[in-house]
Design an enzyme around this catalytic site. Structure first.
Site, PDB file in Angstrom:
ATOM      1  N   ASP A  11      -3.831  26.245  68.093  1.00 52.58           N
ATOM      2  CA  ASP A  11      -3.449  27.510  68.730  1.00 52.58           C
ATOM      3  C   ASP A  11      -4.722  28.310  69.021  1.00 52.58           C
ATOM      4  OD1 ASP A  11      -0.734  29.794  68.016  1.00 52.58           O
ATOM      5  OD2 ASP A  11      -2.427  30.049  69.363  1.00 52.58           O
ATOM      6  N   ASP A 106      -1.458  28.196  75.434  1.00 55.46           N
ATOM      7  CA  ASP A 106      -2.511  28.265  74.412  1.00 55.46           C
ATOM      8  C   ASP A 106      -2.209  27.466  73.142  1.00 55.46           C
ATOM      9  OD1 ASP A 106      -0.489  29.875  73.429  1.00 55.46           O
ATOM     10  OD2 ASP A 106      -1.857  31.333  72.570  1.00 55.46           O
ATOM     11  N   GLU A 107      -1.233  26.572  73.204  1.00 55.06           N
ATOM     12  CA  GLU A 107      -0.876  25.802  72.015  1.00 55.06           C
ATOM     13  C   GLU A 107      -0.654  24.337  72.336  1.00 55.06           C
ATOM     14  OE1 GLU A 107       2.412  27.421  69.458  1.00 55.06           O
ATOM     15  OE2 GLU A 107       2.243  28.993  70.954  1.00 55.06           O
TER      16      GLU A 107
END
Length: 426
Positions: A11, A106-107
């Site tokens: 993350d 974003d992960e």
DNA sequence: TCTGGGGTCCTAGGACCC
DNA sequence: TCTGGGGTCCTAGGACCC
């Protein structure tokens, strides 16, 4: 039976804020916030901004005095930049393992059980490489299930002594970790369920993990039951690497100012239809149905309220901008009532299929008949990719509507736009 | 003056069929 | 009053995620 699973969740820390900082070293250690479209509310905060007590989703106007007082650096959202930085981060991570699922901008989830290296050590290398190559700091949590990896990630972020990486696998006292996770912070348990669970005295992940399967299923459907099992270490949510065609694509915006003029509204809606077309083509997809929706200001209850939506089928599934625009115009004609102050509109498509390998219908021009159209759209897409979104537009979008969205604090598109490349000063 | 945008999945209930 | 027992498909609404 496969060996026990090991999932990692990667993350990016405060992703949008970190993207802004990556190209502007002066921002190191400074509070940063990134605003939503229209500069409406806060959607990302650096740690320094969090420490000032600026909450997620805070309306920007309410916090202006605080921004000024503490010298908070404010940015309008720059999705061209964030999307490109995301691709760089994901590309870097994928060099370390083939078993990766990009979960959001974003992960990413990784499966590490097939890797020879010790998981925590491997992820330490991944984090260091991503930071060095992209300038984006990331945290990685490791667990036997995706839900546990999410929790481990949270620990990695919140407790700096772990240095950005934490593993629940073989951790001596996992119950103590679960007891420290509030129920609403468990992946899959949102506001509604948290409220309900708290009424039963369930306040943290550990308490939830001790509940009866049937009790949970009855109240929270199978999804809730999967969350329960995952907390107990039973994997229910597999790594999903399938490339799927989206079920729907939508483009919608709240306007900076209310709009009453139908011509203007039509230009805006045509613009949304064009954006949807671009995204369809980017996925090599076509859509079968198109919906347009309109809303007045839901916060202004003193003003007349109106909202409506309607859907039409396209004659032939298409991603061709003029096709989409014509349908959008037709739908708008149906639902747009004069005399209202419109505050938001959107275009949504569904019935999405892959452009190739589709069965043609009797009335459909054969693909070769459409080649000139395709060439036109390809040319537009290429120009817009190279010179920036909306450099080339369809006339129906109008020419003077940039003011419709407020973006007072936009940073350069450092990585995707020739004229805005980052400069190295000597 | 000012409150984001883009997705997915599950379930219940109605319509309709045999 | 009584009024079967299945199926399928569709939609609306509600929950979740980032």
């Amino acid at each position: 039976m496969p060996t026990s699973t090991i999932f990692a969740l990667l993350d990016c820390n405060n992703f949008y804020a970190s993207c802004e900082r990556a190209f502007n070293p002066k921002l190191r250690g400074k509070p940063i916030v990134v605003l939503s479209n229209n500069d409406g509310c806060v959607i990302a905060r650096s740690n320094e901004a969090k420490a000032l007590g600026i909450p997620m989703g805070a309306p920007a106007f309410k916090f202006q005095p605080l921004f000024r007082k503490h010298g908070v650096h404010v940015f309008s959202s720059n999705f061209a930049l964030y999307g490109d930085m995301s691709r760089r981060v994901m590309d870097t991570a994928s060099r370390f393992t083939p078993d990766m699922e990009i979960y959001s901008i974003d992960e990413a989830f990784l499966r590490l059980d097939r890797m020879h290296e010790q998981p925590l050590e491997l992820t330490r290398k991944i984090r260091a490489t991503i930071l060095q190559w992209t300038g984006i700091p990331v945290s990685i949590g490791i667990g036997r299930t995706k839900t546990l990896a999410k929790i481990a990630n949270r620990v990695a972020k919140k407790q700096p002594e772990h240095g950005g990486g934490f593993s629940l696998v073989d951790y001596p006292d996992p119950d103590q970790i679960l007891a420290g996770i509030d129920i609403e912070d468990v992946w899959g348990i949102g506001r509604q369920y948290s409220k309900k669970l708290r009424e039963f005295g369930i306040r943290n992940a550990l308490q939830f993990s001790k509940l009866e399967k049937d009790w949970v299923k009855k109240r929270m459907t199978v999804n809730g039951m999967h969350t329960l099992l995952e907390l107990q270490g039973v994997p229910c949510i597999p790594l999903d690497q399938t490339v799927t065609t989206p079920k729907s694509i939508v483009c919608s915006r709240t306007f900076a100012k209310a709009i009453m003029d139908k011509v203007q509204l039509e230009q805006i809606v045509c613009g949304y239809a064009a954006r949807v077309g671009e995204r369809l083509r980017g996925q090599r997809c076509v859509a079968g149905q198109l919906q347009v929706f309109l809303l007045t200001d839901r916060f202004r209850l003193d003003r007349p309220q109106y909202s409506n939506a309607a859907t039409v089928s396209l004659a032939v599934p298409s991603s061709h901008t003029p096709d989409l625009i014509r349908s959008a115009q037709r739908v708008l004609e149906l639902i747009c009532k004069p005399g209202f102050e419109y505050r938001k509109a959107g275009v949504m498509v569904f019935g999405i299929e892959q452009e190739h390998g589709r069965r043609l219908n009797l009335f459909e021009p054969s693909p070769t008949d459409r080649v000139p159209n395709k060439a036109l759209m390809d040319a537009m897409d290429q120009i817009n990719t190279k010179w920036g979104a909306m450099t080339m537009r369809v006339a129906a979008e109008g020419t003077g509507q940039r003011w419709v969205m407020r973006q007072a604090h936009l940073s350069p598109r450092y990585t995707t736009h020739w004229k805005e490349l980052a400069k190295v000063l000597s």
